[in-house]
Design a protein around this motif. Structure first.
Motif, PDB file in Angstrom:
ATOM      1  N   GLY A   1       0.826  -1.191   0.000  1.00 56.52           N
ATOM      2  CA  GLY A   1       0.000   0.000   0.000  1.00 56.52           C
ATOM      3  C   GLY A   1       0.867   1.251   0.000  1.00 56.52           C
ATOM      4  O   GLY A   1       2.098   1.177   0.013  1.00 56.52           O
ATOM      5  N   PRO A   2       0.250   2.411  -0.004  1.00 55.60           N
ATOM      6  CA  PRO A   2       1.013   3.664  -0.059  1.00 55.60           C
ATOM      7  C   PRO A   2       1.753   3.923   1.250  1.00 55.60           C
ATOM      8  O   PRO A   2       1.282   3.583   2.333  1.00 55.60           O
ATOM      9  CB  PRO A   2      -0.073   4.715  -0.301  1.00 55.60           C
ATOM     10  CG  PRO A   2      -1.308   4.116   0.276  1.00 55.60           C
ATOM     11  CD  PRO A   2      -1.201   2.648   0.033  1.00 55.60           C
ATOM     12  N   GLN A   3       2.909   4.549   1.132  1.00 60.08           N
ATOM     13  CA  GLN A   3       3.712   4.859   2.309  1.00 60.08           C
ATOM     14  C   GLN A   3       3.499   6.317   2.740  1.00 60.08           C
ATOM     15  O   GLN A   3       4.434   7.063   2.991  1.00 60.08           O
ATOM     16  CB  GLN A   3       5.178   4.567   2.016  1.00 60.08           C
ATOM     17  CG  GLN A   3       5.459   3.104   1.719  1.00 60.08           C
ATOM     18  CD  GLN A   3       4.867   2.174   2.783  1.00 60.08           C
ATOM     19  OE1 GLN A   3       5.136   2.340   3.978  1.00 60.08           O
ATOM     20  NE2 GLN A   3       4.057   1.211   2.357  1.00 60.08           N
ATOM     21  N   PHE A   4       2.246   6.695   2.785  1.00 61.03           N
ATOM     22  CA  PHE A   4       1.840   8.001   3.289  1.00 61.03           C
ATOM     23  C   PHE A   4       0.449   7.834   3.888  1.00 61.03           C
ATOM     24  O   PHE A   4      -0.280   6.894   3.546  1.00 61.03           O
ATOM     25  CB  PHE A   4       1.841   9.060   2.179  1.00 61.03           C
ATOM     26  CG  PHE A   4       1.079   8.661   0.939  1.00 61.03           C
ATOM     27  CD1 PHE A   4      -0.301   8.790   0.869  1.00 61.03           C
ATOM     28  CD2 PHE A   4       1.756   8.145  -0.160  1.00 61.03           C
ATOM     29  CE1 PHE A   4      -1.001   8.419  -0.268  1.00 61.03           C
ATOM     30  CE2 PHE A   4       1.063   7.764  -1.305  1.00 61.03           C
ATOM     31  CZ  PHE A   4      -0.314   7.901  -1.363  1.00 61.03           C
ATOM     32  N   PRO A   5       0.048   8.695   4.798  1.00 58.74           N
ATOM     33  CA  PRO A   5      -1.233   8.508   5.486  1.00 58.74           C
ATOM     34  C   PRO A   5      -2.436   8.769   4.592  1.00 58.74           C
ATOM     35  O   PRO A   5      -2.397   9.610   3.696  1.00 58.74           O
ATOM     36  CB  PRO A   5      -1.166   9.514   6.645  1.00 58.74           C
ATOM     37  CG  PRO A   5      -0.188  10.541   6.201  1.00 58.74           C
ATOM     38  CD  PRO A   5       0.822   9.825   5.354  1.00 58.74           C
ATOM     39  N   LEU A   6      -3.503   8.037   4.840  1.00 58.23           N
ATOM     40  CA  LEU A   6      -4.789   8.237   4.189  1.00 58.23           C
ATOM     41  C   LEU A   6      -5.824   8.601   5.249  1.00 58.23           C
ATOM     42  O   LEU A   6      -5.655   8.301   6.440  1.00 58.23           O
ATOM     43  CB  LEU A   6      -5.205   6.976   3.435  1.00 58.23           C
ATOM     44  CG  LEU A   6      -4.289   6.522   2.293  1.00 58.23           C
ATOM     45  CD1 LEU A   6      -4.743   5.189   1.746  1.00 58.23           C
ATOM     46  CD2 LEU A   6      -4.234   7.571   1.187  1.00 58.23           C
ATOM     47  N   TYR A   7      -6.927   9.204   4.788  1.00 62.27           N
ATOM     48  CA  TYR A   7      -7.934   9.726   5.715  1.00 62.27           C
ATOM     49  C   TYR A   7      -9.331   9.357   5.235  1.00 62.27           C
ATOM     50  O   TYR A   7      -9.572   9.180   4.040  1.00 62.27           O
ATOM     51  CB  TYR A   7      -7.829  11.250   5.819  1.00 62.27           C
ATOM     52  CG  TYR A   7      -6.487  11.751   6.281  1.00 62.27           C
ATOM     53  CD1 TYR A   7      -6.273  12.103   7.614  1.00 62.27           C
ATOM     54  CD2 TYR A   7      -5.416  11.873   5.381  1.00 62.27           C
ATOM     55  CE1 TYR A   7      -5.034  12.566   8.047  1.00 62.27           C
ATOM     56  CE2 TYR A   7      -4.181  12.333   5.804  1.00 62.27           C
ATOM     57  CZ  TYR A   7      -3.993  12.679   7.140  1.00 62.27           C
ATOM     58  OH  TYR A   7      -2.768  13.121   7.564  1.00 62.27           O
ATOM     59  N   ALA A   8     -10.242   9.290   6.187  1.00 60.70           N
ATOM     60  CA  ALA A   8     -11.664   9.116   5.891  1.00 60.70           C
ATOM     61  C   ALA A   8     -12.438  10.119   6.730  1.00 60.70           C
ATOM     62  O   ALA A   8     -12.355  10.090   7.963  1.00 60.70           O
ATOM     63  CB  ALA A   8     -12.133   7.696   6.191  1.00 60.70           C
ATOM     64  N   ALA A   9     -13.140  11.018   6.077  1.00 59.28           N
ATOM     65  CA  ALA A   9     -13.902  12.068   6.763  1.00 59.28           C
ATOM     66  C   ALA A   9     -13.022  12.826   7.747  1.00 59.28           C
ATOM     67  O   ALA A   9     -13.463  13.202   8.840  1.00 59.28           O
ATOM     68  CB  ALA A   9     -15.111  11.466   7.473  1.00 59.28           C
ATOM     69  N   GLY A  10     -11.758  13.053   7.382  1.00 64.60           N
ATOM     70  CA  GLY A  10     -10.834  13.810   8.215  1.00 64.60           C
ATOM     71  C   GLY A  10     -10.093  12.992   9.246  1.00 64.60           C
ATOM     72  O   GLY A  10      -9.152  13.487   9.878  1.00 64.60           O
ATOM     73  N   ALA A  11     -10.490  11.730   9.434  1.00 62.28           N
ATOM     74  CA  ALA A  11      -9.827  10.873  10.417  1.00 62.28           C
ATOM     75  C   ALA A  11      -8.688  10.102   9.739  1.00 62.28           C
ATOM     76  O   ALA A  11      -8.871   9.528   8.665  1.00 62.28           O
ATOM     77  CB  ALA A  11     -10.825   9.903  11.034  1.00 62.28           C
ATOM     78  N   ARG A  12      -7.542  10.085  10.368  1.00 61.56           N
ATOM     79  CA  ARG A  12      -6.368   9.421   9.796  1.00 61.56           C
ATOM     80  C   ARG A  12      -6.442   7.917   9.996  1.00 61.56           C
ATOM     81  O   ARG A  12      -6.753   7.433  11.087  1.00 61.56           O
ATOM     82  CB  ARG A  12      -5.093   9.959  10.443  1.00 61.56           C
ATOM     83  CG  ARG A  12      -3.817   9.304   9.928  1.00 61.56           C
ATOM     84  CD  ARG A  12      -2.590  10.027  10.445  1.00 61.56           C
ATOM     85  NE  ARG A  12      -1.362   9.363  10.017  1.00 61.56           N
ATOM     86  CZ  ARG A  12      -0.152   9.912  10.111  1.00 61.56           C
ATOM     87  NH1 ARG A  12      -0.035  11.138  10.625  1.00 61.56           N
ATOM     88  NH2 ARG A  12       0.911   9.264   9.693  1.00 61.56           N
ATOM     89  N   MET A  13      -6.184   7.174   8.912  1.00 58.99           N
ATOM     90  CA  MET A  13      -6.111   5.717   9.020  1.00 58.99           C
ATOM     91  C   MET A  13      -4.751   5.338   9.579  1.00 58.99           C
ATOM     92  O   MET A  13      -3.713   5.702   9.027  1.00 58.99           O
ATOM     93  CB  MET A  13      -6.333   5.050   7.656  1.00 58.99           C
ATOM     94  CG  MET A  13      -6.413   3.534   7.753  1.00 58.99           C
ATOM     95  SD  MET A  13      -6.947   2.725   6.221  1.00 58.99           S
ATOM     96  CE  MET A  13      -5.429   2.832   5.257  1.00 58.99           C
ATOM     97  N   LEU A  14      -4.768   4.596  10.669  1.00 61.92           N
ATOM     98  CA  LEU A  14      -3.538   4.210  11.348  1.00 61.92           C
ATOM     99  C   LEU A  14      -3.021   2.862  10.875  1.00 61.92           C
ATOM    100  O   LEU A  14      -1.812   2.674  10.713  1.00 61.92           O
ATOM    101  CB  LEU A  14      -3.770   4.166  12.862  1.00 61.92           C
ATOM    102  CG  LEU A  14      -4.298   5.458  13.503  1.00 61.92           C
ATOM    103  CD1 LEU A  14      -4.623   5.219  14.969  1.00 61.92           C
ATOM    104  CD2 LEU A  14      -3.282   6.581  13.350  1.00 61.92           C
ATOM    105  N   GLU A  15      -3.932   1.922  10.656  1.00 62.05           N
ATOM    106  CA  GLU A  15      -3.545   0.552  10.327  1.00 62.05           C
ATOM    107  C   GLU A  15      -4.582  -0.075   9.412  1.00 62.05           C
ATOM    108  O   GLU A  15      -5.748   0.342   9.403  1.00 62.05           O
ATOM    109  CB  GLU A  15      -3.426  -0.304  11.613  1.00 62.05           C
ATOM    110  CG  GLU A  15      -2.448   0.250  12.635  1.00 62.05           C
ATOM    111  CD  GLU A  15      -2.572  -0.427  13.986  1.00 62.05           C
ATOM    112  OE1 GLU A  15      -1.537  -0.580  14.665  1.00 62.05           O
ATOM    113  OE2 GLU A  15      -3.699  -0.791  14.376  1.00 62.05           O
ATOM    114  N   MET A  16      -4.163  -1.096   8.664  1.00 62.54           N
ATOM    115  CA  MET A  16      -5.092  -1.834   7.798  1.00 62.54           C
ATOM    116  C   MET A  16      -4.716  -3.315   7.834  1.00 62.54           C
ATOM    117  O   MET A  16      -3.618  -3.698   7.426  1.00 62.54           O
ATOM    118  CB  MET A  16      -5.036  -1.302   6.372  1.00 62.54           C
ATOM    119  CG  MET A  16      -5.674  -2.213   5.327  1.00 62.54           C
ATOM    120  SD  MET A  16      -7.444  -2.484   5.575  1.00 62.54           S
ATOM    121  CE  MET A  16      -8.112  -1.005   4.832  1.00 62.54           C
TER     122      MET A  16
END
Length: 478
Positions: free
Chosen positions: A404-419
């Motif tokens: 996956g990408p090596q930069f943070p992603l967000y959902a509705a302004g909340a940062r995804m920490l882990e997947m």
């Protein structure tokens, strides 16, 4: 005319049994945004973006008398509140409570009378450390019949943004198309039969329950591996990883740092995927010994390792919005669990993988990340398809690794920490292992049968120990 399921997609509807639900999943953990991240905000976000994945408002309609494969039709009673659900963990909201809930939710089959997906907002997950105000987890479940290859977009992908400021999406008024009558479905089937008479044979085979034959015919990568295994005449070792499985699941997770894998790769001239497989081999070795299983020097665990491949000129530019399609080569790799040296285990895995990938068909991690965005559930599902297209006695477990990408992603302004991925079990497979690299971490999701894998958390805990063994070889040599 409604869109008809491919023979492969239809096969996964017929292959599904109570013990083998055919949905793939993912568990994403988010920090709470300053203004909160909850069920209502997620529903609003999905309502804004579901037009990007029109299949998620469609259901499957079967043709009378199975004269043709099922079709996708708009669900006139589509209810977003049915598909996006809310759950909460009791205090203290521990990780064990989260994994137990995930196992229970993934055990439940999807409702085939509705669009074949669900999403759960899991609130009450405790803080990860000091200063943390708490986290929210999102669990996605998507049926493999909806995943028509790497080009398919998962609902979990469209809610993610590259910044805390959500991207704008145009408003769209959705009006479901009229659902066809049984008579219309029959007439369409007859029309296709006239123009494509060979379709009748495939339809009959699938309807008669010969879905595995259809999968073997259409999943070219899986078929090649099956032929290879038959030619070699080698069956997978008899291990507790293969058992008659129940309807219930356990889930466990492990988290590691991507930089550690890169250090090992740089020191020993291998690929990150080689390091991953060597780490899994070490974890399985320790786990088998903890169970009192006999582990000799020649002992091995055969893993089915799906990798995306391409032919020359098949990879389009990201600007063109192209995809890889579902070209997946599935390699059988004998993980050397009998070898006590972590470095020798790595060398043996590297040698096997190089034999497989010397053709030059393997697609690099950067290419996978660039094409189609970040869609781990989709990519893991493609690997799971290959597993279901093979006889269970040719391998012990499935291992899918999606970068996956090596930069943070967000959902509705909340940062995804882990997947953490959740890869479905094939018939007779007691455990599957999926992992996803994201923003500096490598996240393992272990999906296991509840009865056969009562110690699944023990196996997960040994992943970090196995990686540490490899890192220790670097310290000793340095």
């Amino acid at each position: 005319m409604p869109s008809r399921l491919s023979a492969l997609d239809a096969s996964f509807l017929y292959l599904e049994e109570a013990t083998t639900p055919m949905h793939v999943g993912g568990v994403a953990v988010f920090e709470r945004a300053d203004d909160g991240f909850d069920y209502d905000r997620l529903v609003e976000l999905i309502e804004q973006r579901i037009a990007l994945v029109p299949r998620y408002r469609q259901k499957v309609r079967h043709v009378p008398a199975n004269l043709a494969r099922p079709v996708w039709v708009d669900d006139p009673e589509f209810d977003i509140a049915y598909h996006v659900r809310r759950s909460a963990l009791p205090r203290p909201g521990s990780e064990d409570q989260l994994t137990d809930l995930v196992g229970r939710l993934m055990s439940r089959p999807l409702d085939h009378t509705r669009p074949l997906w669900e999403m759960y907002v899991i609130e009450g997950l405790g803080p990860a450390g000091d200063g943390d105000t708490g986290r929210v987890a999102i669990l996605t479940k998507t049926h493999q019949a909806m995943v028509d290859g790497i080009s398919a977009i998962d609902i979990g992908q469209v809610i993610l943004d590259v910044s805390a400021e959500p991207r704008a999406t145009p408003d769209e008024l959705w009006m479901p198309r009229p659902e066809p009558t049984d008579g219309q479905l029959v007439l369409d089937a007859i029309s296709e039969a006239v123009t494509r008479p060979t379709e009748i044979v495939d339809n009959v085979r699938v309807a008669a329950g010969d879905a595995l034959a259809t999968v073997g015919k259409l999943a070219g990568a899986a078929g090649k591996v099956l032929n290879m295994a038959r030619t070699a005449g080698r069956r997978a070792p008899g291990l507790p990883l293969n058992a008659e499985i129940s309807t219930q699941r356990r889930f466990a997770l492990a988290r590691t740092d991507l930089e550690d894998y890169r250090k090992v790769r740089a020191a020993y001239g291998c690929d990150v995927n080689d390091v991953v497989l060597a780490v899994i081999a070490g974890a399985l070795r320790t786990w088998l010994m903890s169970r009192g299983e006999p582990v000799a020097g020649s002992s091995s665990v055969r893993a089915l390792v799906p990798l995306s491949v391409r032919g020359e000129g098949d990879v389009p530019s990201s600007a063109a919005g192209g995809s890889l399609g579902n070209r997946v080569a599935s390699f059988l790799v004998d993980l050397p669990v009998g070898e006590p040296s972590p470095l020798v285990r790595l060398h043996q895995v590297t040698h096997q993988m190089r034999e497989h990938t010397d053709t030059g068909d393997a697609v690099g991690a950067d290419t996978l990340v660039r094409i189609g965005g970040f869609a781990p559930p989709t990519l893991h599902a493609v690997g799971a398809r290959a597993a279901n297209g093979m006889a269970r006695h040719f391998f012990n477990l499935v291992v899918t690794n999606v970068p996956g990408p090596q930069f943070p992603l967000y959902a509705a302004g909340a940062r995804m920490l882990e997947m953490f991925p959740v890869v479905p079990l094939a018939k007779g497979q007691a455990v599957s292992i999926g992992l996803t690299s994201y923003d500096g971490g490598v996240y393992y999701g272990l999906n296991g049968d509840r009865d056969a894998m009562g110690d699944l958390d023990v196996l997960a805990g040994m992943v970090d120990e196995s990686l540490e063994e490899l890192l220790e070889t670097l310290r000793q040599s340095g």
